[in-house]
Design a protein around this motif. Structure first.
Motif, PDB file in Angstrom:
ATOM      1  N   UNK A 150       0.826  -1.224  -0.016  1.00  0.00           N
ATOM      2  CA  UNK A 150      -0.156   0.059   0.024  1.00  0.00           C
ATOM      3  C   UNK A 150       1.125   1.313  -0.082  1.00  0.00           C
ATOM      4  N   UNK A 151       2.159   1.149  -0.210  1.00  0.00           N
ATOM      5  CA  UNK A 151       2.919   2.184  -0.151  1.00  0.00           C
ATOM      6  C   UNK A 151       2.874   3.100  -1.456  1.00  0.00           C
ATOM      7  N   UNK A 152       3.360   4.499  -1.287  1.00  0.00           N
ATOM      8  CA  UNK A 152       2.883   5.448  -2.544  1.00  0.00           C
ATOM      9  C   UNK A 152       3.827   4.566  -3.789  1.00  0.00           C
ATOM     10  N   UNK A 153       4.800   4.095  -3.661  1.00  0.00           N
ATOM     11  CA  UNK A 153       5.341   3.393  -4.729  1.00  0.00           C
ATOM     12  C   UNK A 153       5.492   1.942  -4.089  1.00  0.00           C
ATOM     13  N   UNK A 156       7.812   1.341   5.893  1.00  0.00           N
ATOM     14  CA  UNK A 156       6.436   0.707   6.473  1.00  0.00           C
ATOM     15  C   UNK A 156       6.965   0.950   8.212  1.00  0.00           C
ATOM     16  N   UNK A 157       7.946   0.306   8.547  1.00  0.00           N
ATOM     17  CA  UNK A 157       8.425   0.480   9.864  1.00  0.00           C
ATOM     18  C   UNK A 157       8.348   1.905  10.427  1.00  0.00           C
ATOM     19  N   UNK A 158       8.895   2.749   9.594  1.00  0.00           N
ATOM     20  CA  UNK A 158       8.705   4.111   9.997  1.00  0.00           C
ATOM     21  C   UNK A 158       7.383   4.651   9.867  1.00  0.00           C
ATOM     22  N   UNK A 159       6.650   4.522   9.108  1.00  0.00           N
ATOM     23  CA  UNK A 159       5.284   4.887   8.786  1.00  0.00           C
ATOM     24  C   UNK A 159       4.455   4.541   9.984  1.00  0.00           C
TER      25      UNK A 159
END
Length: 173
Positions: free
Chosen positions: A46-49, A79-82
């Protein structure tokens, strides 16, 4: 209930570049609250890229069984940072007291990439095997027999160094 994923012990993942890389990845894993592998895997898609990363690849990354590709490692880091509400491009060492090298302006992503490159490049010099590989049974180089080599061939057998008579101004060649 699944077992909590932990940093592998030194008996499982010995000290070296791979352990250093995995330890840094675990810093971000802990900051994110140790999310499940399924949540991390789903979020990478689901990330932007998006760079989809399987649960098994994430597990192998966090246990030091693989270093994978940078694209996958970067997706896991993002993802972990998000999940931790952190910016992966923030300065890794925010306070000068956090680390002995206070002039290191590396971001979390740059630092992890440097560690990833070290892990990919492999063995550190002090970990290199001390015993040379065994010679082939066929004999001397190029398939020849060392006993049949000419006596004046310097490569045929090791020569003892000449005894030293002190320091010489002459170059060694």
């Amino acid at each position: 209930m699944p077992q909590m994923l932990r940093m592998p012990g030194k008996d499982v993942l010995p000290p070296g570049p791979t352990r250093t890389f995995v330890a840094e990845l675990h810093v971000h894993f802990r900051e994110a609250g140790r999310p499940s592998l399924a949540n991390i895997a789903a979020a990478t898609g689901r990330l932007a890229s998006p760079v989809p990363v399987s649960r098994e690849t994430i597990r192998r990354l966090l246990t030091g069984q693989t270093v994978s590709t940078w694209a996958k490692v970067d997706a896991v880091l993002r993802v972990l940072c998000q999940l931790a509400d952190q910016d992966p491009d923030r300065r890794r060492w925010s306070e000068p007291d956090d680390r002995f090298d206070e002039d290191d302006p590396s971001s979390c992503r740059e630092y992890l990439r440097r560690l990833w490159n070290d892990a990919v490049d492999g063995v550190e010099p002090e970990e290199a095997p001390a015993v040379p590989p065994p010679r082939p049974a066929s004999g001397g180089g190029w398939g020849g027999n060392p006993a049949a080599a000419p006596a004046d061939d310097p490569w045929a057998k090791p020569q003892a160094p000449a005894p030293s008579k002190g320091y010489s101004d002459e170059p060694p060649f």
